[in-house]
Motif scaffolding. Structure first.
Motif, PDB file in Angstrom:
ATOM      1  N   ARG A 182       0.666  -1.217   0.106  1.00  0.00           N
ATOM      2  CA  ARG A 182      -0.068  -0.080  -0.059  1.00  0.00           C
ATOM      3  C   ARG A 182       0.833   1.119   0.025  1.00  0.00           C
ATOM      4  N   PHE A 183       1.859   1.235   0.828  1.00  0.00           N
ATOM      5  CA  PHE A 183       2.654   2.411   0.972  1.00  0.00           C
ATOM      6  C   PHE A 183       3.539   2.731  -0.462  1.00  0.00           C
ATOM      7  N   LYS A 184       3.872   1.540  -1.073  1.00  0.00           N
ATOM      8  CA  LYS A 184       4.493   1.682  -2.386  1.00  0.00           C
ATOM      9  C   LYS A 184       3.573   2.381  -3.638  1.00  0.00           C
ATOM     10  N   MET A 185       2.435   1.764  -3.568  1.00  0.00           N
ATOM     11  CA  MET A 185       1.202   2.379  -4.410  1.00  0.00           C
ATOM     12  C   MET A 185       0.883   3.945  -3.900  1.00  0.00           C
ATOM     13  N   GLU A 186       1.107   4.281  -2.851  1.00  0.00           N
ATOM     14  CA  GLU A 186       0.572   5.573  -2.253  1.00  0.00           C
ATOM     15  C   GLU A 186       2.072   6.401  -2.872  1.00  0.00           C
ATOM     16  N   VAL A 187       3.248   6.189  -2.883  1.00  0.00           N
ATOM     17  CA  VAL A 187       4.354   6.750  -3.048  1.00  0.00           C
ATOM     18  C   VAL A 187       4.373   7.046  -4.512  1.00  0.00           C
ATOM     19  N   GLY A 232       3.600  10.341  -9.141  1.00  0.00           N
ATOM     20  CA  GLY A 232       3.132  10.218 -10.617  1.00  0.00           C
ATOM     21  C   GLY A 232       3.543   9.029 -11.500  1.00  0.00           C
ATOM     22  N   VAL A 233       4.032   8.056 -10.987  1.00  0.00           N
ATOM     23  CA  VAL A 233       4.666   6.881 -11.620  1.00  0.00           C
ATOM     24  C   VAL A 233       3.372   5.811 -11.708  1.00  0.00           C
ATOM     25  N   PRO A 234       3.061   5.620 -12.910  1.00  0.00           N
ATOM     26  CA  PRO A 234       1.755   4.692 -13.177  1.00  0.00           C
ATOM     27  C   PRO A 234       1.971   3.262 -12.730  1.00  0.00           C
ATOM     28  N   LEU A 235       2.414   3.237 -11.415  1.00  0.00           N
ATOM     29  CA  LEU A 235       2.604   1.683 -11.116  1.00  0.00           C
ATOM     30  C   LEU A 235       1.280   1.024 -10.804  1.00  0.00           C
ATOM     31  N   THR A 236       1.188  -0.316 -11.188  1.00  0.00           N
ATOM     32  CA  THR A 236      -0.224  -0.852 -11.063  1.00  0.00           C
ATOM     33  C   THR A 236       0.003  -2.375 -10.456  1.00  0.00           C
ATOM     34  N   ASP A 237      -0.973  -2.994  -9.815  1.00  0.00           N
ATOM     35  CA  ASP A 237      -0.891  -4.260  -9.323  1.00  0.00           C
ATOM     36  C   ASP A 237      -0.280  -5.233 -10.281  1.00  0.00           C
ATOM     37  N   GLY A 238       0.535  -6.178 -10.404  1.00  0.00           N
ATOM     38  CA  GLY A 238       1.145  -6.999 -11.160  1.00  0.00           C
ATOM     39  C   GLY A 238       2.259  -6.573 -12.070  1.00  0.00           C
ATOM     40  N   TYR A 239       2.419  -6.927 -13.132  1.00  0.00           N
ATOM     41  CA  TYR A 239       3.335  -6.397 -14.172  1.00  0.00           C
ATOM     42  C   TYR A 239       3.459  -5.205 -14.497  1.00  0.00           C
ATOM     43  N   ASN A 240       4.683  -4.534 -14.078  1.00  0.00           N
ATOM     44  CA  ASN A 240       5.209  -3.253 -14.454  1.00  0.00           C
ATOM     45  C   ASN A 240       6.443  -2.846 -15.388  1.00  0.00           C
ATOM     46  N   GLY A 241       6.631  -3.863 -16.295  1.00  0.00           N
ATOM     47  CA  GLY A 241       7.507  -4.113 -17.129  1.00  0.00           C
ATOM     48  C   GLY A 241       7.572  -2.853 -18.257  1.00  0.00           C
ATOM     49  N   ASN A 242       6.734  -2.087 -18.095  1.00  0.00           N
ATOM     50  CA  ASN A 242       6.476  -0.785 -18.985  1.00  0.00           C
ATOM     51  C   ASN A 242       7.374   0.424 -18.372  1.00  0.00           C
ATOM     52  N   LEU A 243       7.644   0.116 -17.159  1.00  0.00           N
ATOM     53  CA  LEU A 243       8.109   1.143 -16.357  1.00  0.00           C
ATOM     54  C   LEU A 243       9.610   1.198 -16.805  1.00  0.00           C
ATOM     55  N   THR A 244      10.359   2.490 -16.547  1.00  0.00           N
ATOM     56  CA  THR A 244      11.599   2.534 -16.726  1.00  0.00           C
ATOM     57  C   THR A 244      12.282   2.131 -15.294  1.00  0.00           C
ATOM     58  N   SER A 245      13.793   2.028 -15.386  1.00  0.00           N
ATOM     59  CA  SER A 245      14.343   1.772 -14.091  1.00  0.00           C
ATOM     60  C   SER A 245      14.333   3.026 -13.228  1.00  0.00           C
ATOM     61  N   ARG A 246      14.579   4.099 -13.982  1.00  0.00           N
ATOM     62  CA  ARG A 246      14.475   5.515 -13.194  1.00  0.00           C
ATOM     63  C   ARG A 246      13.069   5.503 -12.564  1.00  0.00           C
ATOM     64  N   GLN A 247      11.876   5.251 -13.199  1.00  0.00           N
ATOM     65  CA  GLN A 247      10.633   5.187 -12.539  1.00  0.00           C
ATOM     66  C   GLN A 247      10.724   4.316 -11.303  1.00  0.00           C
ATOM     67  N   GLY A 296      12.968   3.146  -9.767  1.00  0.00           N
ATOM     68  CA  GLY A 296      14.117   3.437  -8.820  1.00  0.00           C
ATOM     69  C   GLY A 296      13.617   4.871  -7.813  1.00  0.00           C
ATOM     70  N   SER A 297      12.967   5.533  -8.590  1.00  0.00           N
ATOM     71  CA  SER A 297      12.339   6.814  -7.860  1.00  0.00           C
ATOM     72  C   SER A 297      11.388   6.478  -6.559  1.00  0.00           C
ATOM     73  N   VAL A 298      10.520   5.572  -6.958  1.00  0.00           N
ATOM     74  CA  VAL A 298       9.504   4.956  -6.036  1.00  0.00           C
ATOM     75  C   VAL A 298      10.228   4.331  -4.903  1.00  0.00           C
ATOM     76  N   GLY A 299      11.115   3.511  -5.087  1.00  0.00           N
ATOM     77  CA  GLY A 299      12.032   2.753  -4.130  1.00  0.00           C
ATOM     78  C   GLY A 299      12.803   4.005  -3.119  1.00  0.00           C
ATOM     79  N   GLY A 300      13.361   4.551  -3.844  1.00  0.00           N
ATOM     80  CA  GLY A 300      14.443   5.645  -3.207  1.00  0.00           C
ATOM     81  C   GLY A 300      13.445   6.547  -2.302  1.00  0.00           C
ATOM     82  N   TYR A 301      12.219   6.933  -2.893  1.00  0.00           N
ATOM     83  CA  TYR A 301      11.285   8.083  -2.004  1.00  0.00           C
ATOM     84  C   TYR A 301      10.829   6.979  -0.706  1.00  0.00           C
ATOM     85  N   MET A 302      10.498   6.166  -0.982  1.00  0.00           N
ATOM     86  CA  MET A 302      10.043   4.893   0.035  1.00  0.00           C
ATOM     87  C   MET A 302      10.987   4.897   1.339  1.00  0.00           C
ATOM     88  N   VAL A 303      12.224   4.551   0.808  1.00  0.00           N
ATOM     89  CA  VAL A 303      13.261   4.595   1.843  1.00  0.00           C
ATOM     90  C   VAL A 303      13.576   5.981   2.686  1.00  0.00           C
TER      91      VAL A 303
END
Length: 82
Positions: free
Chosen positions: A20-25, A30-45, A47-54
């Motif tokens: 839930r936290f990941k989806m909120e971040v 503005g990263v279009p993250l969805t449940d399931g496969y997100n292979g269409n997202l770039t490494s930068r997108q 990484g920005s989610v993970g970095g901001y979560m941390v």
């Protein structure tokens, strides 16, 4: 040290809150993250989610360690503090 996948939660009971936290971040950034496969997202997108979560988790822990209660005005991991 045992060979452990980095994709497993250290505390399995926290998986739902982390998801839930990941989806909120992702929404905040503005990263279009969805449940399931997100292979269409770039490494930068991704990484920005993970970095901001941390960053937010560290801030929450610092507030808790300094004795400040709550996360008023800020969203966090389902209202819980780390």
């Amino acid at each position: 040290m045992a060979n452990r996948s980095s994709n497993t939660a250290a505390v399995p009971e926290a998986k739902g809150a982390l998801d839930r936290f990941k989806m909120e971040v992702a929404g905040e950034l503005g990263v279009p993250l969805t449940d399931g496969y997100n292979g269409n997202l770039t490494s930068r997108q991704n990484g920005s989610v993970g970095g901001y979560m941390v960053k937010k988790m560290i801030e929450a822990q610092e507030r808790q360690m300094s004795g400040q209660n709550g996360m008023s005005g800020q969203s966090g991991m389902g209202g819980s503090q780390m």
